[in-house]
Structures are given as structure tokens and as C-alpha cells.
Design an enzyme around this catalytic site. Structure first.
Site, mmCIF file in Angstrom:
data_model
loop_
_atom_site.group_PDB
_atom_site.id
_atom_site.type_symbol
_atom_site.label_atom_id
_atom_site.label_comp_id
_atom_site.label_asym_id
_atom_site.label_seq_id
_atom_site.Cartn_x
_atom_site.Cartn_y
_atom_site.Cartn_z
ATOM 1 N N GLU A 296 0.833 -1.207 0.000
ATOM 2 C CA GLU A 296 0.000 0.000 0.000
ATOM 3 C C GLU A 296 0.861 1.247 0.000
ATOM 4 O O GLU A 296 0.649 2.174 -0.786
ATOM 5 C CB GLU A 296 -0.920 -0.002 1.215
ATOM 6 C CG GLU A 296 -1.798 1.231 1.342
ATOM 7 C CD GLU A 296 -2.738 1.363 0.160
ATOM 8 O OE1 GLU A 296 -2.677 2.396 -0.530
ATOM 9 O OE2 GLU A 296 -3.513 0.428 -0.088
ATOM 10 N N ASP A 300 1.158 4.103 -2.983
ATOM 11 C CA ASP A 300 0.771 5.493 -2.735
ATOM 12 C C ASP A 300 1.880 6.469 -3.105
ATOM 13 O O ASP A 300 1.652 7.460 -3.813
ATOM 14 C CB ASP A 300 0.387 5.675 -1.266
ATOM 15 C CG ASP A 300 -0.913 4.971 -0.899
ATOM 16 O OD1 ASP A 300 -1.567 4.445 -1.813
ATOM 17 O OD2 ASP A 300 -1.248 4.939 0.296
ATOM 18 N N SER A 520 -7.472 2.457 -3.226
ATOM 19 C CA SER A 520 -6.175 2.827 -2.663
ATOM 20 C C SER A 520 -5.261 3.409 -3.730
ATOM 21 O O SER A 520 -4.374 4.202 -3.429
ATOM 22 C CB SER A 520 -5.486 1.589 -2.063
ATOM 23 O OG SER A 520 -5.982 1.310 -0.787
ATOM 24 N N ASP A 562 -17.093 12.241 -17.722
ATOM 25 C CA ASP A 562 -18.267 11.609 -17.135
ATOM 26 C C ASP A 562 -18.205 10.093 -17.358
ATOM 27 O O ASP A 562 -18.030 9.628 -18.480
ATOM 28 C CB ASP A 562 -19.531 12.188 -17.764
ATOM 29 C CG ASP A 562 -20.785 11.867 -16.971
ATOM 30 O OD1 ASP A 562 -20.652 11.328 -15.854
ATOM 31 O OD2 ASP A 562 -21.893 12.159 -17.459
ATOM 32 N N GLY A 581 -23.761 12.598 -15.564
ATOM 33 C CA GLY A 581 -23.638 13.520 -14.441
ATOM 34 C C GLY A 581 -23.113 12.811 -13.206
ATOM 35 O O GLY A 581 -22.573 11.704 -13.274
#
Length: 607
Positions: A296, A300, A520, A562, A581
Site C-alpha cells: 500500500e 501510494d 487505494s 463523465d 452527471g
């Protein structure tokens, strides 16, 4: 504001003869009672000498003013847009009344706590003491137990109810850890070791064929993929600006320097030999052995800092707090939720990165409402100071990420055992930006993720904030009458707000390339894009974006791709659907950096 320390001195002078009449005579009144989540089972009784780090929250009588100012400085159409508050101004607005500080000081004095025993937040709105269980039970008229998580080797020391003397109720908002049964987890759904998909995108040595990034993005996501598909290939940040980005690390997840260099050699050679600043919070470590590298943490920092390079001010906080308790060891190092330890620390800093990403969270219902609101108020303080806070929305769709009607994990925690959609926290806090996940299908169309289900829904604690009223109402109007009635709170804060790729990121972990997916990945990638937007604003002499949502839901709404395909499956249902939307699967959509940059720099009359 009169300091809490001075109040303590005054109280000590009058308390030498013994407790006050009010403390002696007033009966205890229950402050909070909760039902423990079904996953937590009473295990044993803690040692009476087990130390609890008890945190006492004093009311913030002027928080409504802070909230109004937060919205003013975050609204691109307000005259005060971008005029963020200083640390000192925020602290003045959240400081408790002197009467509350005095009452709490007097109470603590009667239990033997002197000034040197207390840890005070900069504003004096939190008081922390270290206290043995036996004394905590006396002070709170309660009984603590050790609880074990049924699905994990995890233990916590908690109670389901606590009380305070009646005179204290107006002066104390909450006391923790008492009733918080959260199980902080990373929103990382998959880690895939090198496979045929990766081999197809690499040469014989395992190096990514970057020239083929565009065609490989359906199978593997790289920094080049994010920049290409989000219209950021032609932008280069100015490393001389005072720009910054931060990543939070928890649960003994360590960001590995060597893995970062392998990542840069693979995808961003110009960034080789650059790194990040490590900051320890609450004793957080920085273990750099290869077998301690966190998938993780590596994910990141590699994508957040890779996308924002060459912005130099990059920070990784390592916050201790996992696991909170091991019965056989007797005394833990920490019994609080780790993200509150981080929040306390950061609020006390003079300089905080302009954008921060967090890829961890809990089920909202495992966090008592009073505590969730207080933590959320802490995020509002950072927003008022000009900090953009991004949180992964989760990987479990509307609750459990499964479509099996026999699944029992989507059960309310209010004693009614009713089936319901489960919101996530802190993603449900209205003062943060929640990031959902997308992927590319075989036709290179960006859709909601299908290998896991983007966390989505409506808060049961927080009412819908004004900035998203119109967009959420427009979505709800498209649902057939009666759709999921009783399963969610139609008037609650809706999330996610935005989305970004969340599947099959090529990351170096423990010296090897792997694929990692989950929201994540979405949150740090989106944070990298926000850092680029801040760079553009700072370069134009403008302040950073700060709290993002009021801008995104108004002036910035035209700057998103979108996403109209996909669902947030869970709780025996197909969940909510992506649509034209905003929708509670991918929010406003994924970022188009080029358009967002123009909107972030444009004067209102140009829009």
C-alpha cells in the site's frame, strides 16, 4: 484565550482541600452507549494495570463560524475564495470556553492528574491522559473488556457504554477510546504478481515498454497512462514553487526508498535519485528492509510522487498503531484510531502539504457518530487552512462488495439487525474529497471498476452539504420510485465525489514489479493531479485550491470525464448505477487535467 495550563494552576490552588461539592455529589449520567459490531466478540478482561491513552474532547462553541469560513474560502464564486485561514486563526475558532477547560481541569485534579500529566492540543480542545484501566473505569463508571475481531487476529480494549458526572456533560463532547470499534483497513483489493498481462507489456528484462503505454493501459496502468488519459502529458511543474504533497501511512506499511528508485527507473527515469521526507507520528517506524516494504505504501508514494514530479516537497507520514492490543503482552503502545493520532499531529504543524491522500478507512457505523463528527471537524480545520484532503471511497461497493443475497455483512449496528447499505468513513465526511475507482474496458472506455466495487453511498451521520444538493437530487430523480427504500439515507452526504483509475497499477514492491488495484490507487493518483493544479495556480500567483468540493461541484464540474457505465454492487443488490452527471459510483467522474487547469485559472467572468 486563557491557556488550559493557567486554568489548571487556578484549579489546583482551590482543590487542595479535596474535590468540589459538584464533583462529590453529582451522580453519573450515561454519556454514550453503543452496540458492538457483530464482527467484534467479547474475549476477556484486560489487566487493571493496562494503560489506556484517554482522549477528552471539549466542545468547540465556534465551529459553526469555522465551517462558514471554510465554505467561503473554498467557493470559487465567493469574494473570499482562496483567503485561507492561518493555523492560529483556526485554533482560535475551535478553542473551548474557559468554563469548560476549568470544569475538566477540576475533574482531572480530583483523580490525581497534575498539569504535567496532561497532553493538550494546540487549541486546548483535546486533553489526553494515560490512565490504567482500573482508574478509567472509576472515572467513567464503566467496565472495559478485550474484544476480538471474528475475521482477523485483532484485539481492542473497549466498552459499550460510559458515563460522566452530570455537571461535566456540557463541558465534554466525548471520551475515547471507549466505544470506537473501527477496524482501520487499506482499500486495496488486489495484488497480482507478474503475470501474462504484465509480460505482454514488458521486454525480456521485465522493463515496461513505455513507448507502448497507450496501448498497454487496458492491462497495466503506469504514470504515462494516467497523464495520457487524463490530459496531463504536456504539463511540467515548476520545482521552484512552494508546492507540496503528502501521503499518510498506517498499519506498519513502510514506503521503501529502493522500490521507489526501481519504479522511477522503470517509468520516470528523470526522477531517479529524488525521494520523499519521512515523518514519524506517534512512534511510527521507517523499516527499509525489503521484506518490510508495504504494498500500500509503495503504491501510494510511487504514483502520487511520480505524477507530481518534479514537485520537491513530498512527505510520507508513518503513523504507529497496529495492532492496538495483544492480550498476551498486557500493555499496548496505542489504543486510539491511528488516523486520529495523525490528525492531532498534523493540526499542530505550522506547515502542512497542500494536498494529502489517505487510502484507509472504516465502516461508518463502527465509528460512534459523536467521534466521527469530531474527527470530521478536524478535517475541516485543515481545509480552512488551504489543504486538500483526499480519501479512498472503499472497495466494497454499497457495503460488502458481493451480490450473494445470503451474505449477512450488510447489517445495521443499531440493535435492529436490519439489512442496509454501509457508508465508509472518513469518506463520508463532507469536508473531504472521496475518490472512487475506474478502469478501462476492452474498448479503452473508462468505466467503473469491475474487479472490485467502488465504495459508494450515503452517510447515516452527515447531512448532505449544500455544495452537492443539486447534483445529488438530479441523480436521485433518475431512480425508479422505491429503489432501495430503507437501505440508504437519501438526505445524507453522498460519495464518492470524483474518481480515478483504480485497477492494475504497475508498482515495485519488495524489489519486484506487481499489479495493485483498489481505490487505494485512485486516491493518490488523483492527489497527484491536484498537485499539478496547485502548481498551475501557484505559478499564476494564486493560492492553492484547498478544500476541493465546492469548486468541483460548481465551476470545476466541466473539467471531468463523465463515467456512465458500471455499478456499486453489494448487499445482495447491484447497488447504484453510474449515469450521466454525478452518481454514487464514480462521482463527478475522472479528471481532465487540461480542462480543470483552465477552470482553476479562469476568472469567473470567463467561465
Amino acid at each position: 484565550m486563557r491557556s488550559f495550563a493557567l486554568v489548571l494552576v487556578a484549579v489546583a490552588a482551590t482543590a487542595a482541600a479535596g474535590p468540589s461539592a459538584a464533583t462529590q455529589e453529582e451522580a453519573f449520567v450515561v454519556k454514550e452507549t453503543v452496540q458492538p459490531p457483530s464482527a467484534w466478540v467479547k474475549h476477556s478482561t484486560p489487566s487493571p494495570d493496562h494503560i489506556i491513552k484517554l482522549r477528552i474532547a471539549l466542545p468547540q462553541p465556534n465551529f459553526d463560524i469555522l465551517e462558514r469560513l471554510l465554505y467561503d474560502v473554498s467557493d470559487p464564486y465567493h469574494e473570499n475564495y482562496g483567503l485561507h485561514l492561518s493555523k492560529e486563526e483556526v485554533e482560535m475558532l475551535v478553542a473551548p470556553e474557559e468554563e469548560s477547560a476549568k470544569a475538566v481541569a477540576e475533574w482531572l485534579e480530583t483523580h490525581g492528574f497534575m498539569e504535567e500529566d496532561l497532553e493538550l492540543s494546540p487549541a486546548g480542545d483535546w486533553v489526553t491522559i494515560r490512565v490504567p484501566v482500573q482508574l478509567a473505569e472509576e472515572m467513567l463508571n464503566t467496565k472495559y473488556h478485550v474484544y476480538k475481531h471474528a475475521a482477523a487476529d485483532e484485539y481492542i480494549v473497549r466498552t459499550t457504554s460510559y458515563s460522566l458526572p452530570a455537571f461535566l456533560h456540557s463541558h465534554v463532547e466525548l471520551v475515547q477510546p471507549t466505544t470506537v470499534f473501527g477496524s482501520l483497513k487499506a482499500f486495496r483489493s488486489t495484488i497480482v504478481l507478474p503475470d501474462e498481462v504484465m509480460k505482454a507489456a514488458t521486454d525480456a528484462s521485465g522493463k515496461m515498454l513505455l513507448s507502448d503505454a497507450a496501448t498497454n493501459c487496458t492491462g497495466t496502468i503506469t504514470v504515462d497512462c494516467i497523464k495520457l488519459l487524463y490530459n496531463a502529458t504536456d504539463y511540467s511543474p515548476d520545482p521552484t514553487l512552494n508546492n507540496s504533497i503528502g501521503i499518510t501511512g498506517y498499519l506498519e506499511e513502510y514506503a521503501n526508498y529502493d522500490d521507489l528508485q526501481l519504479f522511477y527507473a522503470d517509468q520516470l527515469p528523470e526522477a531517479l535519485n529524488s525521494s520523499f521526507d519521512y515523518i514519524s507520528v506517534n512512534g511510527g517506524q521507517n523499516n527499509q528492509s525489503a521484506d518490510a516494504a508495504g504494498g500500500e505504501a509503495d503504491l501510494d508514494v510511487q504514483f502520487a510522487f511520480g505524477l507530481s514530479y518534479p514537485i520537491k516537497n513530498a512527505t510520507f507520514w508513518s503513523t504507529a498503531g497496529s495492532p492496538p492490543f495483544i492480550p498476551d503482552l498486557g500493555t499496548p503502545t496505542n489504543t486510539n484510531e491511528p488516523y486520529t493520532e495523525w490528525l492531532d499531529f498534523v493540526l499542530g504543524q505550522d506547515n502542512v502539504p497542500w494536498v494529502i491522500s489517505t487510502s484507509y478507512g472504516d465502516d461508518e457505523q463502527t465509528v460512534p457518530e459523536a467521534f466521527a463528527r469530531r474527527v470530521c471537524a478536524g478535517f475541516a480545520q485543515l481545509g480552512a487552512r488551504g489543504v486538500s484532503l483526499l480519501f479512498s471511497s472503499g472497495d466494497a461497493g454499497v457495503g460488502d462488495g458481493e451480490s450473494d443475497p445470503a451474505d449477512t455483512s450488510c447489517i445495521s449496528n443499531d440493535g435492529k439487525n436490519a439489512t442496509k447499505f454501509l457508508a465508509g468513513f472518513p469518506a463520508s465526511c463532507p469536508y473531504v474529497t472521496a475518490v472512487g475507482g475506474t478502469t478501462l474496458n476492452a474498448d479503452a472506455e473508462e468505466v467503473a471498476v469491475t474487479r472490485f466495487f467502488s465504495g459508494a453511498g450515503f452517510s447515516d451521520y452527515f447531512e448532505r452539504p449544500p455544495y452537492q444538493n443539486d447534483t445529488v437530487e438530479a441523480y436521485l430523480a433518475t431512480l425508479p420510485n422505491g429503489t432501495y427504500d430503507g437501505l440508504y439515507n437519501r438526505t445524507g452526504r453522498a460519495f464518492p465525489d470524483v474518481a480515478a483509475f483504480g485497477d492494475r497499477y504497475r508498482v515495485f514492491w519488495g524489489g519486484e514489479p506487481v499489479l495493485i488495484g483498489g481505490t487505494s490507487a485512485s486516491s493518490p493518483a488523483f492527489a497527484g493531479i491536484v498537485a499539478l493544479l496547485n502548481d498551475a495556480r501557484l505559478g499564476a500567483g494564486l493560492p492553492p485550491l484547498g478544500f476541493l468540493n465546492p469548486f468541483f461541484y460548481s465551476k470545476g464540474a466541466a473539467g471531468f470525464n463523465d463515467i456512465t457505465v458500471g455499478n456499486s454492487t453489494g448487499c445482495g443488490t447491484s447497488g447504484f448505477n453510474a449515469s450521466v452527471g454525478w452518481d454514487p459510483v464514480t462521482g463527478l467522474g475522472s479528471p481532465n487535467f487540461g480542462l480543470l487547469k483552465e477552470l482553476a485559472l479562469a476568472k469567473n467572468e470567463d467561465c
